[in-house]
Write a protein that holds these residues in place. Structure first.
Motif, PDB file in Angstrom:
ATOM      1  N   ILE A  30       0.855  -1.187   0.000  1.00 59.37           N
ATOM      2  CA  ILE A  30       0.000   0.000   0.000  1.00 59.37           C
ATOM      3  C   ILE A  30       0.892   1.239   0.000  1.00 59.37           C
ATOM      4  CG2 ILE A  30      -1.788   1.238   1.277  1.00 59.37           C
ATOM      5  CD1 ILE A  30      -2.396  -1.493   2.630  1.00 59.37           C
ATOM      6  N   LEU A  31       0.572   2.159  -0.881  1.00 58.63           N
ATOM      7  CA  LEU A  31       1.341   3.415  -0.928  1.00 58.63           C
ATOM      8  C   LEU A  31       0.603   4.529  -0.202  1.00 58.63           C
ATOM      9  CD1 LEU A  31       2.466   3.255  -4.644  1.00 58.63           C
ATOM     10  CD2 LEU A  31       3.776   2.592  -2.636  1.00 58.63           C
ATOM     11  N   LEU A  32      -0.722   4.493  -0.305  1.00 59.16           N
ATOM     12  CA  LEU A  32      -1.530   5.550   0.295  1.00 59.16           C
ATOM     13  C   LEU A  32      -2.877   4.956   0.693  1.00 59.16           C
ATOM     14  CD1 LEU A  32      -1.793   8.718   0.707  1.00 59.16           C
ATOM     15  CD2 LEU A  32      -2.911   8.727  -1.502  1.00 59.16           C
ATOM     16  N   TYR A  33      -3.318   5.369   1.841  1.00 61.85           N
ATOM     17  CA  TYR A  33      -4.629   4.844   2.254  1.00 61.85           C
ATOM     18  C   TYR A  33      -5.363   5.937   3.009  1.00 61.85           C
ATOM     19  CZ  TYR A  33      -8.032   1.965   4.796  1.00 61.85           C
ATOM     20  OH  TYR A  33      -9.182   1.469   5.322  1.00 61.85           O
ATOM     21  N   THR A  34      -6.421   6.474   2.385  1.00 53.43           N
ATOM     22  CA  THR A  34      -7.345   7.392   3.063  1.00 53.43           C
ATOM     23  C   THR A  34      -8.763   6.913   2.735  1.00 53.43           C
ATOM     24  OG1 THR A  34      -7.503   8.884   1.189  1.00 53.43           O
ATOM     25  CG2 THR A  34      -5.756   9.368   2.793  1.00 53.43           C
ATOM     26  N   GLN A  35      -9.749   7.582   3.304  1.00 56.49           N
ATOM     27  CA  GLN A  35     -11.136   7.160   3.043  1.00 56.49           C
ATOM     28  C   GLN A  35     -11.558   7.487   1.609  1.00 56.49           C
ATOM     29  OE1 GLN A  35     -13.462   8.795   6.303  1.00 56.49           O
ATOM     30  NE2 GLN A  35     -13.681   6.709   7.070  1.00 56.49           N
ATOM     31  N   LEU A  54     -13.925   4.576   1.771  1.00 55.39           N
ATOM     32  CA  LEU A  54     -13.160   3.369   1.415  1.00 55.39           C
ATOM     33  C   LEU A  54     -12.510   2.785   2.670  1.00 55.39           C
ATOM     34  CD1 LEU A  54     -11.334   4.597  -1.820  1.00 55.39           C
ATOM     35  CD2 LEU A  54     -13.417   3.228  -1.688  1.00 55.39           C
ATOM     36  N   HIS A  55     -12.552   1.470   2.765  1.00 55.21           N
ATOM     37  CA  HIS A  55     -11.783   0.824   3.841  1.00 55.21           C
ATOM     38  C   HIS A  55     -11.367  -0.576   3.430  1.00 55.21           C
ATOM     39  CE1 HIS A  55     -15.807  -0.602   4.897  1.00 55.21           C
ATOM     40  NE2 HIS A  55     -15.190  -1.623   5.430  1.00 55.21           N
ATOM     41  N   ILE A  56     -10.238  -0.987   4.004  1.00 58.71           N
ATOM     42  CA  ILE A  56      -9.679  -2.299   3.641  1.00 58.71           C
ATOM     43  C   ILE A  56     -10.285  -3.341   4.576  1.00 58.71           C
ATOM     44  CG2 ILE A  56      -7.555  -3.661   3.462  1.00 58.71           C
ATOM     45  CD1 ILE A  56      -6.068  -0.964   3.022  1.00 58.71           C
ATOM     46  N   ARG A  57     -10.990  -4.277   3.963  1.00 63.06           N
ATOM     47  CA  ARG A  57     -11.636  -5.336   4.779  1.00 63.06           C
ATOM     48  C   ARG A  57     -10.580  -6.299   5.310  1.00 63.06           C
ATOM     49  NH1 ARG A  57     -13.662  -7.444   8.009  1.00 63.06           N
ATOM     50  NH2 ARG A  57     -15.451  -8.813   8.164  1.00 63.06           N
ATOM     51  N   TYR A  58      -9.699  -6.730   4.433  1.00 63.21           N
ATOM     52  CA  TYR A  58      -8.563  -7.543   4.868  1.00 63.21           C
ATOM     53  C   TYR A  58      -7.443  -7.360   3.864  1.00 63.21           C
ATOM     54  CZ  TYR A  58      -9.864 -11.021   1.346  1.00 63.21           C
ATOM     55  OH  TYR A  58     -10.156 -11.637   0.171  1.00 63.21           O
ATOM     56  N   PHE A  59      -6.242  -7.649   4.278  1.00 65.83           N
ATOM     57  CA  PHE A  59      -5.165  -7.717   3.290  1.00 65.83           C
ATOM     58  C   PHE A  59      -4.077  -8.663   3.752  1.00 65.83           C
ATOM     59  CE2 PHE A  59      -1.652  -5.333   5.049  1.00 65.83           C
ATOM     60  CZ  PHE A  59      -2.229  -4.416   5.912  1.00 65.83           C
TER      61      PHE A  59
END
Lengths: 83, 407
Positions: A30-35, A54-59
């Motif tokens: 992941i390079l960037l993670y915002t909503q 936006l949200h990451i359920r799993y990774f």
């Protein structure tokens, strides 16, 4: 023998369900993670997902599942993240 | 669902990471094969869930990325156990209680009977609890089909029966029919004789030789249809004698004497408002009464209400409480009025007539009169009832008399 492109070239696989779910396989981190925005590094380029809530359920090391309202997906060459 | 259960058993945490470039930490987490889920964006970092054991793996990564981690909440069985270590006895008691309930659920603690009134009023339930299914019988030892068969052979009145085990309750549903008449198949030969002094009004012979005819007056014990059949030869001499069970319907008018009386003076119970209550706790056959009030003596009525403990509607336990109420009364002498005494006698007579009618007996004449006998202080109903009823009963032929006759 015909092998799939993701095996030969290590291409990313995006599986999109409607506009609310996307599964990204063969990513490199992941390079960037915002909503509103998630940037995922792949072997040849960067996948940039725009949306709302936006949200990451799993990774894990090979895939990740993103939920939320998807608006747009861009492919950027590596190094173009800031544009 | 399975995954959630697994996570709960192993234990998991909700953590928040903050610092410069938390994305770098996330990528390191991926590289190290650490499983995280439900990643949310927080102010200056992320919030996510991870397994209990992953925390140790993350420590060097946190140091490398200079990211701070805060544990927001802990979930799962290991944390529940840790939190409740002080309540170990409570937990042990909880499980012990569950085990006891399980063991108790293997037995029958209640027998319910649904159906008609007659058999139930004849203490059928007590007999079942005493002879067939004593309370505390193992459920696995009860075969419902076998129980149905045994009950049906024990009680001839049962027309239909169904046994069902639910929880710790055995429910027996039954329908009552008419009790079959005693079989005559065992008797090889017999006569139909008069059971009462009567005048024959109707006679149907199915088997045997009719000895009496309609309008004959017969006395008790007189043969009405003989079970002996004589076969004559051409010279009108007895060639052969055959014996069979005589069969037929014979009705006759019978005079039945009716007598009933009501004493004009009687005692009635006048209950006092004050009553005493006490409770008895029972477990299996053991009873414990914390307090027994002083008895009122002979002039009191006691009623006991048993309340069995149950977990669910059909899950009874072998424990409960008995509530006993003692009500004191005093006897008061009272006198019936003429109309009241007459009404009682009439009601009893009507009941008697109704019971005759239920048996299929026809009442031809009712000569019962109600007389007030003032000298004796009673009201009396006397008279005769002329009935038309079946008067025949089977009497087995004596084997000795048979051989004498044959000689």
């Amino acid at each position: 023998m015909e092998l799939p492109a993701d095996v030969i070239y290590g291409d990313v696989i995006l599986r999109i369900t409607g506009n609310h779910e996307i599964i990204i396989a063969n990513h490199k981190g992941i390079l960037l993670y915002t909503q509103e925005e998630i940037a995922v590094a792949c072997k040849k380029f960067t996948v940039r997902i725009y949306g709302e809530d936006l949200h990451i359920r799993y990774f894990s090391g090979c895939d990740m599942k993103v939920l939320g309202k998807l608006n747009r997906i861009d492919y950027l060459s590596n190094g173009d993240l800031c544009c | 669902m399975l995954l959630k259960l697994l996570r709960y058993v192993i234990g998991y945490l909700k953590v928040e990471v903050r610092g410069f470039a938390p994305e770098r930490l996330m990528n390191l987490i991926i590289e190290n094969d650490i499983v995280v889920w439900d990643v949310e964006v927080a102010k200056g970092g992320y919030i996510f869930y991870t397994g209990r054991k992953n925390l140790m793996k993350m420590k060097p990564l946190l140091q490398r990325t200079n990211v701070k981690m805060h544990i927001l909440s802990k979930h799962g069985l290991p944390y529940v156990i840790k939190r409740n270590q002080k309540r170990a006895f409570f937990v042990a008691g909880f499980f012990a209680c569950g085990f006891v309930v399980y063991v108790l659920s293997l037995f029958i603690w209640e027998v319910k009977l649904c159906g008609e009134e007659t058999l139930i009023s004849n203490n059928m339930l007590k007999e079942i609890e005493r002879e067939f299914v004593p309370l505390g019988t193992r459920k696995s030892a009860i075969d419902c089909n076998d129980l149905e068969r045994r009950l049906r052979s024990r009680y001839d009145e049962i027309a239909w029966i169904s046994c069902d085990i639910r929880g710790t309750t055995l429910t027996i549903s039954l329908e009552e029919g008419i009790k079959p008449q005693e079989t005559t198949r065992k008797i090889k030969s017999g006569d139909l004789v008069a059971t009462k002094d009567a005048t024959i009004t109707k006679m149907i012979t199915r088997e045997g030789t009719p000895v009496s005819k309609v309008k004959d007056s017969v006395k008790k014990g007189d043969v009405l249809i003989s079970g002996t059949i004589y076969i004559y030869d051409d010279f009108n001499e007895i060639m052969e004698t055959d014996y069979l069970v005589a069969d037929g319907d014979i009705y006759g008018t019978v005079k039945e004497t009716y007598e009933d009386s009501v004493k004009m003076q009687y005692y009635s119970k006048v209950y006092e408002e004050h009553e005493k209550k006490y409770y008895t706790f029972f477990l299996f056959d053991y009873c414990f009464t914390p307090y027994v009030p002083k008895s009122f003596g002979d002039t009191c009525d006691s009623s006991t209400q048993i309340k069995k403990a149950k977990l669910f509607s059909d899950f009874y336990l072998p424990m409960g409480v008995k509530k006993t109420v003692l009500k004191r009364y005093r006897l008061k002498q009272e006198t019936y009025t003429r109309q009241e005494a007459e009404a009682i006698l009439k009601r009893r007579l009507e009941e008697k007539i109704k019971s005759f009618e239920e048996k299929g007996v026809e009442i031809i004449k009712n000569n019962v009169k109600i007389v007030d006998v003032k000298e004796e202080g009673v009201m009396r109903a006397t008279g005769t009832l002329i009935l038309n009823e079946k008067i025949a009963g089977l009497k087995e032929l004596n084997p000795i008399s048979r051989t004498d006759e044959e000689r």
